[in-house]
Design a protein around this motif. Sequence first.
Motif, PDB file in Angstrom:
ATOM      1  N   PHE A  50       7.374  -7.916 -12.175  1.00  0.00           N
ATOM      2  CA  PHE A  50       8.312  -6.864 -12.562  1.00  0.00           C
ATOM      3  C   PHE A  50       8.880  -7.088 -13.951  1.00  0.00           C
ATOM      4  N   HIS A  71       1.940  -3.884  -9.103  1.00  0.00           N
ATOM      5  CA  HIS A  71       1.176  -3.348  -7.975  1.00  0.00           C
ATOM      6  C   HIS A  71      -0.161  -4.072  -7.806  1.00  0.00           C
ATOM      7  N   ALA A  74       0.520  -7.305  -6.001  1.00  0.00           N
ATOM      8  CA  ALA A  74       0.681  -7.057  -4.561  1.00  0.00           C
ATOM      9  C   ALA A  74      -0.692  -6.973  -3.912  1.00  0.00           C
ATOM     10  N   ARG A  75      -1.625  -6.325  -4.613  1.00  0.00           N
ATOM     11  CA  ARG A  75      -2.988  -6.203  -4.085  1.00  0.00           C
ATOM     12  C   ARG A  75      -3.650  -7.583  -3.962  1.00  0.00           C
ATOM     13  N   ARG A  80       6.942  -9.393  -2.262  1.00  0.00           N
ATOM     14  CA  ARG A  80       8.314  -9.846  -2.483  1.00  0.00           C
ATOM     15  C   ARG A  80       9.286  -8.968  -1.711  1.00  0.00           C
ATOM     16  N   PHE A  88      13.340   2.842   1.606  1.00  0.00           N
ATOM     17  CA  PHE A  88      13.099   4.250   1.285  1.00  0.00           C
ATOM     18  C   PHE A  88      14.012   5.029   2.230  1.00  0.00           C
ATOM     19  N   LEU A 103      -1.600  -0.265   1.837  1.00  0.00           N
ATOM     20  CA  LEU A 103      -2.238  -1.036   0.772  1.00  0.00           C
ATOM     21  C   LEU A 103      -3.611  -1.545   1.207  1.00  0.00           C
ATOM     22  N   THR A 151       1.920  -5.568   3.935  1.00  0.00           N
ATOM     23  CA  THR A 151       0.917  -5.588   2.866  1.00  0.00           C
ATOM     24  C   THR A 151      -0.068  -6.737   3.074  1.00  0.00           C
TER      25      THR A 151
ATOM     26  N   ALA B 196       8.362   0.640  -4.187  1.00  0.00           N
ATOM     27  CA  ALA B 196       6.990   1.111  -4.023  1.00  0.00           C
ATOM     28  C   ALA B 196       6.020   0.208  -4.780  1.00  0.00           C
ATOM     29  N   ARG B 197       6.385  -0.147  -6.004  1.00  0.00           N
ATOM     30  CA  ARG B 197       5.496  -1.005  -6.801  1.00  0.00           C
ATOM     31  C   ARG B 197       5.331  -2.367  -6.143  1.00  0.00           C
ATOM     32  N   ALA B 198       6.414  -2.875  -5.556  1.00  0.00           N
ATOM     33  CA  ALA B 198       6.330  -4.179  -4.896  1.00  0.00           C
ATOM     34  C   ALA B 198       5.364  -4.131  -3.720  1.00  0.00           C
ATOM     35  N   LEU B 199       5.161  -2.938  -3.158  1.00  0.00           N
ATOM     36  CA  LEU B 199       4.259  -2.810  -2.016  1.00  0.00           C
ATOM     37  C   LEU B 199       2.850  -2.416  -2.455  1.00  0.00           C
ATOM     38  N   GLY B 200       2.578  -2.562  -3.740  1.00  0.00           N
ATOM     39  CA  GLY B 200       1.221  -2.338  -4.223  1.00  0.00           C
ATOM     40  C   GLY B 200       0.926  -0.906  -4.612  1.00  0.00           C
ATOM     41  N   VAL B 201       1.957  -0.064  -4.754  1.00  0.00           N
ATOM     42  CA  VAL B 201       1.729   1.319  -5.141  1.00  0.00           C
ATOM     43  C   VAL B 201       1.711   1.413  -6.666  1.00  0.00           C
TER      44      VAL B 201
END
Lengths: 248, 322
Positions: A50, A71, A74-75, A80, A88, A103, A151, B196-201
């Motif tokens: 980040f 992202h 994460a893949r 984290r 959300f 994912l 994930t 969202a980015r942390a979850l790979g989006v």
Amino acid sequence: MLDVADVSRRFGGLLAVDGASLTVAEGEIVGLIGPNGAGKTTLFAIISGFIAPSKGSIRFEGRDVTREPAHLRARQGIARTFQVVQPFAGLTVRDNIAVGAYLRHPRRQDAINHAEAAARRLGLETMLDRPASDLTVAGRKRLELARALATEPKVLLLDEVLAGLNPSEIRDIIPVIRVIRDGGVTVLMIEHVMQAVMSLCERVYVLAHGRVIAAGVPRDVCADPLVIEAYLGHGAAGRIRAGEVAGA
Amino acid sequence: MTGRDLLPPALLIGLLALVPWATSSNTMLNFLVTVLIVALAAQGWNLLGGFGGQFSFGHAAFFGTGAYATALLQIRGGVNAWIACLIGIAAGGVVGWVIGVLAFRARLRGSYFALVTLAFAEVLRILTNAADFTGGAAGLLLRLDVRPMNFQFASRAVFYWIALVCVAVVLLLTVMIERGRFGAQLAAVRENEEAARALGVDALAVKLRAITLSAAITAAAGCLYTQYFLYLDANIAYGSWISIEALLAAIVGGIGTVAGPVIGALTLHGLGELTKGFAGDITGVDLVLFGLLLVAAIGFAPLGIVGSLRRLRVVRLSGGAR
């Protein structure tokens, strides 16, 4: 598996992280502790992609990921949680976790199944249809964990998942973290709750003013004069020792 | 995808499809075609604004691009009308993608994003109004040549059905998006981009996909407009009226819901015509009503008509269980 080498990050005149290095081996639970403002969360943000480091490199499973966006990491398998929980809010608990599950599972039914499995691991199965905004603080922390777990990460970065919980909630969640590790997920956790650090972590790193000042087994690290002074101020270690001598 | 998700939209489309048998009044069909064109534009807006949380104030940029591309390809290039429409839709998508790249790469959100989209639409309006190629202020008139080959029909009902098919296709597309991975990622980006980015989006890619699709749908509304009225100028195609109607219909009908834009467009224009009937010749009285409805929707029913109905049903179901 995770190798952070000589990482620094400067914000204007503030050197938030100053040449910090740490390694995490597969299957470990490693703690990252330190006084407020030591740069722990910044270091987490750098590891998860980040924030870009001003200097230094991050290697994950032997690959240099320093320039990869969040992202993609994460893949790769770096997940984290956030210190300030980020649900959300408008989505249900199930849909929250499903975003993580998508994912690795592009099909809806697969993703939902995996999301529900992750919810069960965290004890959220009765809340699946509720909006995330209905959850209590402890529930949101669990949601944060469930989403990251969905994930299917290799390493999980936990940023103060126990902060704001009461003692019984903390007792409930400590075994959950251990089960996650036993399920094959390596854990690196920032934590202030020493009870958890002592019972969970095999090794800890202590960060102060952006620098790693100590590393090792939790019990040794807590007795380290440098660490005591980082928390309590210059000379504290000496006064405590003097107190112990006088008391004896 | 279950039958339950598809039933309400299918019912709505089925009911609307029957209208030409119930009435042959040209006024009625004219009114409904206008409603469908606005509904289609609003469906496009809703995909980006409702599902993606990126509020555009300049969907006229896409509507106008679709409309002008359709007209110009036929008038200046001699292209077949149907093909011109398809190219027009693609052109709208391209304009959406370009605006998306510029705005989202610069990390514009909220009012800043809205203002930038408005600026793009206005620039396009002023340019098309000035350039000779686009007919300048006089606008463009398509040659009347009523043949199905030319996307021109003697019967208004046929055109009405084609517009209805477009709306139905987008309804189906929206249901599929809502129930799939792309929809989940879009909602995640709307709710919290960091998480969202942390979850790979890939937040940027998701937003670009959304604006491109959204723009293409609204451009399709522009293509239909050109083919139906066979005339356009800069103030029609790129005017802020369509940006406003697109977001108004989506918000009043139910922002982020599948059928919201269609119901919103029907309600707004239905009430608009009614007030015009009552109030007679006061110019702009329907716009006053639109404003009041927007205030009412935001104040009392932030989820719009569809959202309020859904909440009523939930309350009644849980009340009955007790």
